[in-house]
Design an enzyme around this catalytic site. Sequence first.
Site, PDB file in Angstrom:
ATOM      1  N   ASP A 101       1.102  -1.237   0.435  1.00 45.15           N
ATOM      2  CA  ASP A 101       0.431  -0.084   0.087  1.00 45.15           C
ATOM      3  C   ASP A 101       0.900   1.188  -0.158  1.00 45.15           C
ATOM      4  O   ASP A 101       1.145   2.520  -0.503  1.00 45.15           O
ATOM      5  CB  ASP A 101      -0.997   0.366   1.238  1.00 45.15           C
ATOM      6  CG  ASP A 101      -2.419  -1.223   0.898  1.00 45.15           C
ATOM      7  OD1 ASP A 101      -2.316  -1.564   0.019  1.00 45.15           O
ATOM      8  OD2 ASP A 101      -2.829  -1.625   1.936  1.00 45.15           O
ATOM      9  N   ARG A 138       1.732   4.993  16.901  1.00 44.59           N
ATOM     10  CA  ARG A 138       1.356   6.337  16.346  1.00 44.59           C
ATOM     11  C   ARG A 138       1.923   8.040  16.260  1.00 44.59           C
ATOM     12  O   ARG A 138       2.297   8.310  15.237  1.00 44.59           O
ATOM     13  CB  ARG A 138      -0.392   6.341  15.694  1.00 44.59           C
ATOM     14  CG  ARG A 138      -0.826   4.524  15.333  1.00 44.59           C
ATOM     15  CD  ARG A 138       0.430   3.486  14.350  1.00 44.59           C
ATOM     16  NE  ARG A 138       0.072   2.277  14.080  1.00 44.59           N
ATOM     17  CZ  ARG A 138       0.779   1.881  13.745  1.00 44.59           C
ATOM     18  NH1 ARG A 138       2.204   1.434  13.428  1.00 44.59           N
ATOM     19  NH2 ARG A 138       0.212   0.045  13.189  1.00 44.59           N
ATOM     20  N   ASP A 185      -5.673   3.490  13.110  1.00 41.69           N
ATOM     21  CA  ASP A 185      -4.944   3.758  12.828  1.00 41.69           C
ATOM     22  C   ASP A 185      -4.770   5.457  11.795  1.00 41.69           C
ATOM     23  O   ASP A 185      -3.685   6.570  11.951  1.00 41.69           O
ATOM     24  CB  ASP A 185      -3.612   3.204  12.152  1.00 41.69           C
ATOM     25  CG  ASP A 185      -3.708   2.229  12.737  1.00 41.69           C
ATOM     26  OD1 ASP A 185      -3.186   2.114  14.515  1.00 41.69           O
ATOM     27  OD2 ASP A 185      -2.393   1.184  12.559  1.00 41.69           O
ATOM     28  N   SER A 195      -2.051 -10.072   8.786  1.00 47.73           N
ATOM     29  CA  SER A 195      -1.893  -8.917   9.242  1.00 47.73           C
ATOM     30  C   SER A 195      -1.322  -8.649  10.661  1.00 47.73           C
ATOM     31  O   SER A 195      -1.713  -8.844  11.481  1.00 47.73           O
ATOM     32  CB  SER A 195      -2.704  -7.654   8.998  1.00 47.73           C
ATOM     33  OG  SER A 195      -2.684  -6.866   8.942  1.00 47.73           O
TER      34      SER A 195
END
Length: 401
Positions: free
Chosen positions: A16, A97, A126, A177
Amino acid sequence: MARAKKVVLAYSGGVDTSVCIPYLKNEWGVEEVITLAADLGQGDELEPVRKKAFQAGASESLVEDAREIFVRDYAFDAIQANAMYEDRYPLSTALGRPLIAKLLVEAAEKYGADAVAHGCTGKGNDQVRFDVAIAALNPDLKVLAPAREWGMSREATIAYGERFGIPAPVKKSSPYSIDRNILGRSIEAGSLEDPWVEPPEEVFVMAKPIADTPDEPEYVEVGFEQGIPKTVNGNACDPVTLVTQLNAIAGRHGVGRIDMMENRLVGIKSREIYEAPALMVLIQAHRDLESLTLTADITQYKRGIEQTYSQLVYNGLWYSPLKEALDAFVRQTQERVSGTVRLKLFKGHATVVGRQSPNSLYAADMATYGEQDQFDHKAAEGFIYVWGLPTRIWSEQRRRS
């Protein structure tokens, strides 16, 4: 019309974020894409990631070693707050994050970018954490999220990347994932999407299966100064070394696995698997040391603060007025939280078996039932009468009515 001319992209080297580079340039008219890969201790070699960004069309590829900052300024703050989302998840992924957002904003300001970008989809937490944190740090920066808007399937995304020389990833047998940093791993998707299915052992890396753990317990001592972990078994450690050592010690005994149904910020429930051996041990030890060094009212009141704190971090509000106010409260409570906690690690469990502190509020001569007892037993009768007086009056009034 271009949304931005120069963009700093949070970059992992995955499909991505790699596709984001040509997509930003060719679909949204961005003239220059600078990538930023943050090393939070995920264990990957980042030089190939840096080169891959250039191959995908980045004008600059930055790699930041942020491991020490991550542990010292984010993880240790969360440990002081005993931060556990929904009383189970120690926020190992969420804590990274706001740091990545900070690095993005700093890079944008350094390189004169007018926007930052990330590869988050519209389904997870996120995207909120990045967007809100960036807005808090620099509200003038645009935030671009191509993967949230392009509407391509996984296959279409790979095909799009191939058009611009981005090789398709080697097909993996694993359907999961996974996100990893020095604090732990989060695993989702594949068979884990069925809440009834037991997680297969293949998803775990940091915490051993119980069958493979030692048959003898191991004891570990963690030393704290003002709520900050400083030593392991009496040896002073820098933040990264301390967490790395505890991950190995606790993980060897199968400590730190979490399997939970989690309430995501976007309104859906998600089955999440986590491994966070060191973080789980440190929060458990820290909380126990607080029980020795803080007064009852502070300890009890702080529990509510900890829940609010955990929700703020999980929900992407690390840089918010309420979080800042709670930080001040938490730090003040930590002034006397110094000492050592001893834990017994055995077959997936970490059990506190000892604690000591120069600031201990435990008075042996008041607590003992032996001959050294200094507690005034006669005082208890009057205390009980006054303490129970409102209940007594209420009961008498109810009986008369």
